[in-house]
Design an enzyme around this catalytic site. Structure first.
Site, PDB file in Angstrom:
ATOM      1  N   HIS A  84       0.826  -1.213   0.000  1.00 57.89           N
ATOM      2  CA  HIS A  84       0.000   0.000   0.000  1.00 57.89           C
ATOM      3  C   HIS A  84       0.862   1.265   0.000  1.00 57.89           C
ATOM      4  O   HIS A  84       0.374   2.335  -0.329  1.00 57.89           O
ATOM      5  CB  HIS A  84      -1.049  -0.007   1.123  1.00 57.89           C
ATOM      6  CG  HIS A  84      -0.574   0.302   2.508  1.00 57.89           C
ATOM      7  ND1 HIS A  84      -0.246  -0.667   3.435  1.00 57.89           N
ATOM      8  CD2 HIS A  84      -0.382   1.487   3.137  1.00 57.89           C
ATOM      9  CE1 HIS A  84       0.106  -0.094   4.563  1.00 57.89           C
ATOM     10  NE2 HIS A  84       0.031   1.213   4.423  1.00 57.89           N
ATOM     11  N   ASP A 220       1.304  -7.688   2.249  1.00 58.30           N
ATOM     12  CA  ASP A 220       1.397  -6.250   1.983  1.00 58.30           C
ATOM     13  C   ASP A 220       2.861  -5.816   1.767  1.00 58.30           C
ATOM     14  O   ASP A 220       3.450  -5.146   2.609  1.00 58.30           O
ATOM     15  CB  ASP A 220       0.765  -5.489   3.157  1.00 58.30           C
ATOM     16  CG  ASP A 220       0.369  -4.066   2.784  1.00 58.30           C
ATOM     17  OD1 ASP A 220       0.913  -3.550   1.791  1.00 58.30           O
ATOM     18  OD2 ASP A 220      -0.456  -3.477   3.496  1.00 58.30           O
ATOM     19  N   SER A 645       4.143   2.051   8.486  1.00 58.95           N
ATOM     20  CA  SER A 645       3.917   1.062   7.442  1.00 58.95           C
ATOM     21  C   SER A 645       5.192   0.840   6.656  1.00 58.95           C
ATOM     22  O   SER A 645       5.861   1.798   6.274  1.00 58.95           O
ATOM     23  CB  SER A 645       2.809   1.510   6.510  1.00 58.95           C
ATOM     24  OG  SER A 645       1.596   1.178   7.092  1.00 58.95           O
TER      25      SER A 645
HETATM   26  N1  ARG Z   1      -4.712   0.433   7.603  1.00 60.84           N
HETATM   27  C1  ARG Z   1      -3.475   0.633   6.918  1.00 60.84           C
HETATM   28  C2  ARG Z   1      -2.762   1.913   7.418  1.00 60.84           C
HETATM   29  O1  ARG Z   1      -3.419   2.858   7.795  1.00 60.84           O
HETATM   30  C3  ARG Z   1      -3.631   0.787   5.441  1.00 60.84           C
HETATM   31  C4  ARG Z   1      -3.987  -0.458   4.726  1.00 60.84           C
HETATM   32  C5  ARG Z   1      -4.229  -0.201   3.268  1.00 60.84           C
HETATM   33  N2  ARG Z   1      -5.257  -1.100   2.803  1.00 60.84           N
HETATM   34  C6  ARG Z   1      -6.565  -0.730   2.609  1.00 60.84           C
HETATM   35  N3  ARG Z   1      -7.437  -1.658   2.319  1.00 60.84           N
HETATM   36  N4  ARG Z   1      -6.952   0.527   2.665  1.00 60.84           N
HETATM   37  O2  ARG Z   1      -2.460   2.805   6.673  1.00 60.84           O
HETATM   38  N1  ASP Z   2      -1.299   1.281   8.125  1.00 64.92           N
HETATM   39  C1  ASP Z   2      -0.537   2.319   8.789  1.00 64.92           C
HETATM   40  C2  ASP Z   2       0.469   2.973   7.840  1.00 64.92           C
HETATM   41  O1  ASP Z   2       0.216   3.049   6.665  1.00 64.92           O
HETATM   42  C3  ASP Z   2       0.122   1.790  10.032  1.00 64.92           C
HETATM   43  C4  ASP Z   2      -0.740   1.956  11.241  1.00 64.92           C
HETATM   44  O2  ASP Z   2      -1.484   2.949  11.329  1.00 64.92           O
HETATM   45  O3  ASP Z   2      -0.632   1.118  12.128  1.00 64.92           O
HETATM   46  O4  ASP Z   2       1.423   3.578   8.253  1.00 64.92           O
END
Ligand code: ARG
Ligand code: ASP
Length: 711
Positions: A84, A220, A645
């Site tokens: 991502h 990911d 991330s």
């Molecule tokens: N929750 C993850 C973090 O904030 C992002 C994951 C990306 N995937 C998604 N389905 N939006 O950034």
């Molecule tokens: N998914 C998040 C990121 O993109 C990580 C988190 O918020 O735990 O940095």
């Protein structure tokens, strides 16, 4: 006396106890935590982690594109980050003929690696406390302006000195609300190429259904390579550039894992707010977050229904939907967690502990006795402005999309005569038409109208401003006129307007219902809301500065850490599951079998390509399995946030166990309050990453580039 001493020791102990695995630590201060880290199983020394004079782990950690983290894993600049995080690069290289999103992409050799203009990867050269130098010459009697000027001059000089004669860049950032200042010297690489990515059905497996959720099965990751000039220094993109030879890269941890193993996350967390007062937290939990969640829920109700009804809209809105839904879902988890744990009461108890301690000594009493009360009073007086500011962000920048075109139109109007005079008008108009084409490619006026109708009602209600109420008037007829007449909601109308741009059309567009509305609203926001919000924020920062200074002074033995601010940090804990709610236990890892189980539910977020089913059927796991299972993800008790991330999760010997990419839903409250019992970060196991490269994608040559450590 004795009684007092004892109770204060117990309280102090509780202060420390609740902070057990909490914290995002500054690398240059890590030696203070070395013994605790060793007690938790680490075999490295503080100098192995951070050293300015010799290569150390920090040299393998890169700030990727400004918002994510990545790590070097080979002697020839190979870089891993999250799928991502590299998503927009992969998307930019994809087309109908080369659908890398759907099928993945793997360069067979260096020549096939794809360039990404604008993408950078930065290595931190050093981070140093420069507080004394920043405050040098600042007198207690100076007025705020004098103070600011002296500090600004000091900062400029310090930066100049730090980078003189080098190719580095530097910045100085406030920590602890301005109690401390650190200089960060960086080396910024500008030629970062895409080497490989798995298909969406691996890299985004689980989609929104699984986002922020455990159990998780997302692969990911994506793969890049840093290129440098022949002198191994950063260089602009050039075919002559060569793979970068890093000062350090992370070997791959290939040994079996077990619950309790030491884990350390090294990366660039974006923002946390651990010190906010109880009244502020209550404001967030009871008012600000619920209102923002509601705004997004309304947008998503329109977008989701439209995406279900048409493939075209599904493709147009997939990225926008993901970004609205990501924060929406996180906030719901945050509010739930803070309520379940009664975060506000915990804060009140800690504040009492703080104020009681201040009462024990005249100097402390003078400096800190009122600290908590003042913060909570300010919330009651000024949080209304933060609320309106948040509503403005939700409506004016995340809401109806046609608002985004107004800025460009304003620029054109403002500079029309200048462009005419210097002969650039035609080319500027052509550029604007191209830009608008990009905008409308992913735009559907019916969807936007649906969002406008729901959100405008909400915005008028929440901001309660006469100007806004009058400007929006009868929302239904305003909406009908905007979406049937405005040049901003239809590509043909907009292009015609641009093509014929002249004085007459300029005076006409000023009466355009969409253009007019946005300009009234943004002006009201800028004049009424923003200055009041900034004043509130400034006053709160000043109070927090004092409050935090009191924490350090009155509780010297507690584990203190500065809130995340996008600088390199270390957090450590162990690999473990959790029991986030009564009657529910999360195990610490998931396997490939779980991917197949999810696929069988028929939910489109769990779609696979046939190859995965085939490999699973043959149980072709090679050396990548543990006890016959192919691990996919695991969780750890490491304190992480957005920006972490792509961060490496490192074992006790400094080897790479996996890539951090998310938190469990119950953990998302950790931006305000870390709870060691429930907060878990989510990691994709490096052995699954290798398996996908080798067995799934036929990119064994990349696995061969890395160093695998079995011990
Ligand atoms: N929750 C993850 C973090 O904030 C992002 C994951 C990306 N995937 C998604 N389905 N939006 O950034
Ligand atoms: N998914 C998040 C990121 O993109 C990580 C988190 O918020 O735990 O940095």
């Amino acid at each position: 006396m004795k009684k007092y001493l004892l109770s204060s020791i117990i309280l102090l102990f509780s202060f420390i106890h609740c902070l057990a695995e909490e914290g995002m630590l500054i690398p240059s201060l890590i030696s203070a935590f070395e013994s605790d880290m060793k007690a938790k199983g680490m075999k490295l020394s503080a100098k192995d982690i951070y050293d300015v004079n010799n290569s150390s782990l920090k040299d393998a950690i890169m700030h990727f594109g400004g918002g994510c983290t990545a790590e070097l894993v080979s002697g020839t600049g190979l870089l891993l980050t999250n799928h991502h995080c590299g998503y927009s690069q992969v998307q930019s290289h994809s087309s109908l003929e080369h659908d890398y999103l759907k099928n993945g992409f793997w360069a067979k050799n260096h020549a096939e690696e794809l360039k990404n203009p604008g993408l950078t990867a930065s290595r931190m050269v050093r981070i140093d406390d420069v507080t004394a130098s920043v405050f040098f010459g600042v007198n207690p009697s100076d007025n705020p302006l004098e103070r600011e000027n002296t500090m600004k001059k000091n900062i400029e000089q310090l930066i100049k000195d730090a980078i003189m004669g080098t190719h580095y860049v530097a910045e100085i950032k406030p920590f602890n609300y301005g109690n401390d200042y650190y200089i960060i010297v960086k080396e910024v690489f500008k030629d970062v190429r895409l080497v490989g990515t798995p298909p969406n059905s691996i890299g985004k497996f689980g989609g929104d259904t699984d986002n922020w959720v455990w159990p998780r099965h997302t692969g990911d990751f994506s793969v890049f390579r840093i290129y440098a000039g022949v002198d191994n220094k950063p260089a602009e993109f050039s075919d002559k550039n060569v793979p970068y030879t890093p000062l350090h890269f992370l070997p791959i941890s290939f040994k079996d894992r077990k619950v309790g193993d030491f884990t350390m996350v090294y990366g660039f967390p974006g923002e946390t707010e651990q010190h906010v007062s109880s009244a502020y937290l209550k404001f967030i939990v009871d008012k600000e977050r619920p209102a923002r969640i509601l705004m997004r829920q309304k947008s998503l109700s329109v977008i989701d229904a439209a995406m279900r009804s048409s493939d075209e809209i599904r493709i147009k809105y997939s990225a926008k939907q993901a970004s609205i839904a990501n924060a929406y879902k996180k906030w719901i988890g945050q509010v739930d967690g803070l309520k379940q744990l009664d975060g506000v009461s915990i804060k009140i108890a800690r504040e009492k502990e703080y104020t009681d301690m201040a009462e024990t000594n005249e100097t402390w009493k003078k400096s800190y006795g009122q600290s908590v009360a003042l913060m909570n009073k300010l919330v009651s007086e000024g949080s209304e402005w933060e609320f309106k500011y948040a509503m403005g962000v939700e409506y004016l920048s995340v809401g109806p999309e046609f608002f985004k075109l107004v800025k460009g139109v304003d620029e054109l109007i403002k500079n029309f005569e200048k462009y005419q005079e210097n002969g650039t008008l035609d080319s500027i108009i052509k550029k604007s038409i191209d830009g608008a084409h990009g905008f409308f490619k992913n735009y559907d006026a019916n969807v936007d109208k649906g969002i406008f109708d729901l959100l405008t009602v909400e915005y008028v209600k929440q901001v309660n401003s006469e100007t806004v109420t009058t400007a929006c008037g009868d929302i239904e007829s305003l909406s009908n006129s905007i979406y049937s007449k405005s040049v901003l909601t239809n590509e043909i109308r907009f292009t015609e307007f641009l093509k014929k741009l002249n004085k007459k059309s300029i005076s006409k567009v000023k009466k355009d219902p969409g253009y007019k509305l946005f300009n009234i609203l943004i002006q009201d926001f800028r004049e009424q809301v923003v200055p009041n919000y900034l004043a509130f924020d400034d006053q709160m920062t000043a109070l927090l500065k004092n409050y935090v200074a009191g924490k350090y002074e009155m509780f010297p033995n507690a584990k203190h850490w500065s809130d995340a601010n996008g600088t390199l940090r270390i957090t450590y804990g162990k690999m473990e599951g959790s029991a986030p709610t009564d009657g529910m236990t999360y195990t610490e890892h998931t396997t490939l079998d779980g991917i197949i189980v999810k696929n069988n539910t028929g939910n489109a977020d769990f779609e696979l390509l046939p190859r995965m089913l085939e490999l699973h059927k043959n149980k072709d796991y090679g050396d990548y399995a543990q006890d016959g299972e192919l691990w996919v993800c695991f969780t750890g008790s490491n304190h992480t946030t957005g920006g972490n991330s792509g961060s490496p999760v490192i074992d006790e010997n400094g080897n790479l166990m996996g890539l951090n990419f998310d938190r469990t839903w119950e953990s998302t409250m950790s931006d305000y309050m870390f709870d060691a019992n429930r907060c878990r970060n989510v990691v994709v196991d490096i052995r699954y990453v290798m398996w996908v490269m080798d067995k799934y994608s036929g990119a064994k040559h990349l696995v061969d580039e890395m160093v695998l450590v079995k011990e």
